[in-house]
Motif scaffolding. Structure first.
Motif, short mmCIF file in Angstrom:
data_model
loop_
_atom_site.label_atom_id
_atom_site.label_comp_id
_atom_site.label_asym_id
_atom_site.label_seq_id
_atom_site.Cartn_x
_atom_site.Cartn_y
_atom_site.Cartn_z
N SER A 7 0.81 -1.29 0.15
CA SER A 7 -0.07 -0.02 -0.01
C SER A 7 0.76 1.45 0.00
N GLY A 8 0.75 2.61 -0.44
CA GLY A 8 0.96 3.66 0.10
C GLY A 8 2.16 4.34 -1.55
N GLY A 9 0.85 3.38 -3.01
CA GLY A 9 1.69 4.19 -3.66
C GLY A 9 0.31 5.52 -4.48
N GLY A 10 0.73 6.15 -5.21
CA GLY A 10 -0.28 6.91 -5.42
C GLY A 10 0.40 7.88 -6.38
N LEU A 11 -0.39 8.94 -7.04
CA LEU A 11 0.30 9.97 -7.82
C LEU A 11 1.00 11.14 -6.75
N VAL A 12 2.56 11.31 -7.64
CA VAL A 12 2.84 12.61 -6.39
C VAL A 12 4.05 13.09 -7.80
N VAL A 37 10.63 -4.52 -5.34
CA VAL A 37 11.55 -5.15 -6.79
C VAL A 37 10.38 -3.52 -7.24
N ARG A 38 10.83 -3.51 -8.46
CA ARG A 38 10.05 -3.05 -9.42
C ARG A 38 9.98 -2.82 -10.65
N GLN A 39 7.65 -2.91 -11.55
CA GLN A 39 8.19 -3.09 -13.56
C GLN A 39 7.51 -2.01 -13.89
N THR A 40 7.63 -2.07 -14.65
CA THR A 40 7.33 -1.17 -15.71
C THR A 40 6.71 -1.75 -16.50
N PRO A 41 5.14 -1.29 -17.31
CA PRO A 41 5.16 -2.83 -18.58
C PRO A 41 5.95 -2.44 -19.97
N GLY A 42 6.20 -3.90 -20.48
CA GLY A 42 6.70 -4.59 -21.18
C GLY A 42 8.69 -4.87 -20.71
N LYS A 43 8.39 -4.42 -18.79
CA LYS A 43 10.00 -4.18 -19.29
C LYS A 43 10.49 -5.57 -17.67
N GLU A 44 11.53 -6.14 -17.28
CA GLU A 44 11.49 -7.06 -16.44
C GLU A 44 11.51 -6.42 -15.32
N GLU A 89 10.88 8.64 -14.18
CA GLU A 89 10.59 7.72 -14.50
C GLU A 89 10.98 6.10 -13.46
N ASP A 90 10.88 7.38 -12.22
CA ASP A 90 10.34 6.22 -11.03
C ASP A 90 8.79 5.64 -11.74
N THR A 91 7.90 6.05 -12.30
CA THR A 91 6.56 5.78 -12.51
C THR A 91 6.94 4.35 -12.67
N ALA A 92 6.04 3.19 -12.03
CA ALA A 92 6.18 1.75 -12.12
C ALA A 92 5.53 1.56 -10.78
N MET A 93 4.82 0.08 -10.99
CA MET A 93 3.56 -0.76 -10.21
C MET A 93 5.59 -1.35 -8.88
N TYR A 94 5.20 -1.14 -8.08
CA TYR A 94 5.95 -0.95 -6.35
C TYR A 94 5.55 -2.83 -6.00
N TYR A 95 6.16 -4.04 -5.86
CA TYR A 95 6.08 -4.60 -5.35
C TYR A 95 6.98 -5.46 -4.10
N CYS A 96 6.09 -5.44 -2.61
CA CYS A 96 7.61 -6.66 -2.10
C CYS A 96 8.18 -7.87 -1.94
N VAL A 97 8.86 -8.28 -1.48
CA VAL A 97 9.10 -9.75 -2.01
C VAL A 97 9.74 -10.27 -0.97
N LYS A 98 8.73 -11.64 -0.47
CA LYS A 98 10.02 -12.17 0.49
C LYS A 98 11.58 -12.87 0.01
N PHE A 106 12.05 -13.46 -7.25
CA PHE A 106 11.41 -12.69 -6.49
C PHE A 106 9.81 -13.32 -7.18
N SER A 107 10.15 -14.21 -7.12
CA SER A 107 8.73 -15.31 -7.48
C SER A 107 7.88 -15.04 -6.29
N GLN A 108 7.75 -15.12 -5.08
CA GLN A 108 7.15 -14.50 -3.57
C GLN A 108 6.74 -13.35 -3.60
N ARG A 109 5.89 -12.57 -4.00
CA ARG A 109 6.25 -11.62 -4.30
C ARG A 109 4.41 -10.71 -3.76
N GLY A 110 4.31 -9.24 -4.18
CA GLY A 110 2.35 -8.61 -3.49
C GLY A 110 1.84 -8.99 -5.10
#
Length: 119
Positions: A7-12, A37-44, A89-98, A106-110
């Motif tokens: 949680s905590g994402g948004g527009l900044v 970790v983070r991911q943008t569309p089309g990238k790893e 360029e920090d725009t992305a989906m951010y994931y926490c990972v065990k 990084f397969s065990q992520r939210g």
């Protein structure tokens, strides 16, 4: 079952800051290293930082050193990421990972939380 809820994402605006949170359950949180970790569309997936079980050791990927800070609260099974001086360029989906400390699995992520940096 491992559950990680970000949680905590948004527009900044560029130059702004955010703190992302991750609530962990279904495993003994204090026994595992964690990462963001983070991911943008089309990238790893891109590793931002990882933190040791106690929080005493953390490592950052080069692009994030000095701007991002990873932390954890083992009493409450929470992981955090403070992101400062945000760039478009920090725009992305951010994931926490065990994670395993030395692994890049990084397969065990939210489900992730979206951060959008825009004026």
């Amino acid at each position: 079952e491992v559950q990680l809820v970000e949680s905590g994402g948004g527009l900044v605006q560029p130059g702004g800051s955010l703190t992302l949170s991750c609530a962990a359950s279904g495993f003994t949180f204090r026994d595992y290293a964690m990462a963001w970790v983070r991911q943008t569309p089309g990238k790893e997936l891109e590793l931002i930082a990882r933190i040791s079980t106690t929080g005493s050791n953390s490592r950052y990927s080069q692009p994030f050193r000095g701007r991002f800070t990873i932390s954890r609260d083992n009493a409450n099974d929470m992981l955090y990421l403070r992101a400062n001086s945000l760039k478009i360029e920090d725009t992305a989906m951010y994931y926490c990972v065990k994670v395993i400390w030395s692994s890049n699995d990084f397969s065990q992520r939210g489900q992730g939380t979206q951060v959008t940096v825009s004026s």
